[in-house]
Write an enzyme that holds these catalytic residues in place. Structure first.
Site, short mmCIF file in Angstrom:
data_model
loop_
_atom_site.label_atom_id
_atom_site.label_comp_id
_atom_site.label_asym_id
_atom_site.label_seq_id
_atom_site.Cartn_x
_atom_site.Cartn_y
_atom_site.Cartn_z
N HIS A 359 29.45 -22.27 -3.50
CA HIS A 359 28.57 -21.17 -3.13
C HIS A 359 28.87 -19.82 -3.76
O HIS A 359 28.12 -18.87 -3.59
CB HIS A 359 28.69 -21.02 -1.61
N LYS A 442 1.68 -24.24 12.47
CA LYS A 442 0.70 -23.30 11.92
C LYS A 442 -0.55 -23.25 12.78
O LYS A 442 -1.20 -22.19 12.88
CB LYS A 442 0.36 -23.69 10.49
N LYS A 443 -0.90 -24.35 13.41
CA LYS A 443 -2.05 -24.33 14.32
C LYS A 443 -1.76 -23.45 15.53
O LYS A 443 -2.68 -22.92 16.15
CB LYS A 443 -2.40 -25.76 14.76
#
Length: 643
Positions: A359, A442-443
């Site tokens: 990293h 998302k709905k």
């Protein structure tokens, strides 16, 4: 005070996106900035200029804005707001007083702020925090790379290539295609909110290595034109495999032949020199000196490894379950690896595969893009993997040998023992939640990331009856040399909502209202963090400018400062339909590392802790996801009747 910094840095080291102020690092590799199609000049936002002489990948680089320095007032207000749900009223009053003293007209913060603003404007620094952060969060960090800085992706199975040599050859072909675009600068940049973002860290992807040293490690980069080989590891043995011969890249059939030859040549296991890279960085630094002094040829062997384009580990393992795969790619057996390399693809005897990243110079977004590309071109057959031609003049895989004397063998034995002790302290669980994914979220008219952060908050509340400091990585790559900023997930709004979910007397309609406020609060903070207006990096930078012997301001001595950046939950998202897992370690011994993926119809959580009950947390994450769905389903509008 510096313990708090060490914790934040450790979070960053432990985060891939892939890790914060400098508490113990997380490797939280970050959410990937969305790729966008090539822009034309007419659509460039104000202030951005294309320098086509730099090539497509870096054409916006010089016109990216510099990372801002927030005002003291902004940071003070945001910091105190983040403390409110974590402290008692008396503790908050004490912290408020320390903050007010810090930002007062004659307070210590004013002089430090002036110094920081001057550093930002200094043309020597493209990014005021870049060198500080790389040093404090990664290169000076002394705990082992594995498991505290490494992170992994677990690939979906390739059903057409169960043979590990074929799987390794296809992965290598695809990775070399990506490397070609990086080396030539033709890779299209990424965009975030339609703005081009920093591509500087891609230079640390191929032909690179981290090198152990005291008091801090350092990165090395080798000329890709002079180092056209990959490193293959099998049964602890290293093989140098040319990926270009006579100016022509090896095709997939030629690479497959090379991998088959490695399987034949490897024979029995040998002393695991690679295990040395799993050690504490100071211990590895000393062992490296012993390795180099054991024989002059060992220096050449080290260079062959460190200069390799990337690593392919051929493991004699056959992981099946998601947990087995996670363990294989996150750390493996501690021997058949070189943990200092930024890119290690891992292929098992049963054809399963994954990736392990280091990293220090690169967050998770670039390697996420690399792995997405590799799997996309393989699964969708976007490259020629079928050319059967195999040239007769290809060199054999070259064994990279080390002379191992008794002193070096003793270091290897210690490294293996220490590795097994460290890994043995960790618990890992995978929650592959199939109930729903971002399609349904998302709905509900929610940000999928903010929604899943609330799942994590509710799960933690269920387990402990309270919320504690939580880190989510926010990408700041829209700035020059930008890496990450902390999003402090726990807010007064999220804490109120979690409490409401445990109270049956509160009607669902009120719980939904509180939930929406929690989502809005999260979006406000993470947007500010991505814009360089978070709390943690700013406070870190100010503290870094304290002179030797200078009195430490009360703000930094306040216990709330250290507590608020002790990440009991270290979290980050990277999502791909080509992965079935991704993760890293916890940041503090009292906390969890939770990596998550949000796919269309599923959620995936990788949960790691030191004996805190990762399986129990996995259960609560599933329960929380179900309760939130049940709470919000009634809010969906009924489908309109067709006329």
């Amino acid at each position: 005070m510096f313990a708090a910094i060490a914790r934040t840095a450790r979070t960053e080291a432990r985060s891939p996106a892939l890790r914060n102020i400098i508490p113990r690092q997380t490797q939280t590799p970050l959410r990937l900035a969305t790729m966008a199609s090539r822009r034309n000049n007419s659509s460039l936002p104000a202030g951005y200029v294309e320098d086509k002489s730099k090539g497509p990948m870096l054409r916006f680089q010089d016109s990216l804005p510099k990372l801002p320095v927030p005002t003291l007032e902004e940071t003070a207000a945001r910091y105190l707001k983040s403390l409110k749900p974590l402290l008692s009223p008396a503790e908050l009053e004490k912290s408020t007083k320390a903050v007010q003293e810090f930002i007062a007209p004659n307070g210590p913060g004013r002089k430090l702020q002036e110094k920081l603003l001057a550093r930002r404007e200094d043309p020597k620094h493209k990014n005021w925090i870049y060198e500080w952060w790389n040093d404090a969060a990664y290169l000076s960090y002394r705990d082992p790379v594995v498991p505290y800085v490494s992170y992994f992706y677990s690939h979906r199975d390739d059903k057409r290539r169960r043979d590990p040599a074929k799987r390794a050859a296809a992965i290598t072909t695809a990775a070399l295609e990506f490397k070609k675009q990086v080396d030539t600068g033709t890779l299209e940049p990424e965009y975030m909110k339609k703005l081009p973002i920093c591509m500087d860290s891609y230079k640390w992807m191929f032909n690179c290595s981290r090198v152990a040293a005291k008091p801090a490690d350092y990165p090395v980069k080798f000329d890709p034109a002079q180092n056209k080989h990959i490193l293959v590891i099998r049964k602890n043995q290293f093989f140098k495999v040319a990926h270009e011969v006579n100016g022509q890249q090896l095709n997939t059939s030629e690479l497959e032949q090379a991998f088959r030859r490695v399987y034949e040549l490897a024979g029995q296991r040998v002393p695991a020199v690679g295990a040395l890279t799993s050690e504490n960085r100071d211990v590895w630094t000393d062992a490296r000196a012993k390795l180099l002094s054991a024989d002059p040829k060992n220096a050449q062997s080290l260079e062959a490894i460190e200069s390799a384009s990337f690593v392919v580990c051929l493991d004699d393992a056959a992981p099946v379950t998601l947990e087995e795969r996670a363990h294989a790619y996150w750390h493996g057996d501690g021997q058949n690896r070189w943990y200092d390399k930024p890119l290690q693809f891992i292929v098992n005897d049963n054809g399963t595969s994954g990736f392990m990243g280091e990293h220090s110079m690169m967050d998770g977004t670039p390697t996420h893009r690399l792995n997405d590309f590799v799997n996309d071109v393989i699964f969708n057959n976007k490259l020629d993997f079928a050319d059967p031609t195999v040239r007769s003049n290809l060199p054999e895989p070259q064994v990279v040998k080390f002379v191992v004397n008794k002193e070096v063998q003793s270091e290897i034995d210690r490294a293996i023992t220490d590795f097994n002790n460290v890994i043995g302290q960790h618990q890992l669980a995978v929650q592959a939640y199939q109930g729903y994914g971002k399609g349904l979220i998302k709905k509900f008219k929610c940000s999928p990331d903010a929604y899943v952060q609330m799942i994590i908050q509710l799960a933690y509340f269920k387990m402990y009856g309270k919320n504690r400091p939580t880190y989510e990585s926010a990408a700041t790559r829209r700035f020059q040399q930008g890496r990450t900023e902390t999003c402090r997930t726990v807010s007064e709004e999220s804490a109120n909502w979690c409490k409401s979910m445990a109270d049956p007397a509160i009607p669902d309609s009120e719980k939904v209202t509180l939930f929406r406020k929690a989502i809005d609060g999260h979006l406000e903070y993470i947007s500010a963090a991505s814009d360089g207006k978070g709390v943690d990096r700013h406070l870190f930078g100010l503290k870094r400018l304290l002179g030797k012997g200078e009195e430490v301001p009360a703000l930094y001595q306040d216990p709330a400062y250290g507590y608020s950046c002790s990440w009991y939950l270290s979290t980050s998202q990277l999502s791909s339909e080509f992965f079935n897992g991704y993760g890293w370690s916890q940041v503090i011994d009292e906390g969890f590392g939770i990596a998550y993926m949000i796919n269309e119809n599923s959620l995936n959580f990788n949960i790691v802790s030191k004996g805190l009950g990762s399986e129990k947390m996995s259960y609560y994450l599933s329960e929380a996801a179900g309760e939130m769905r049940d709470l919000l389903i009634p809010t969906l509008e009924a489908p309109k009747a067709k006329i």
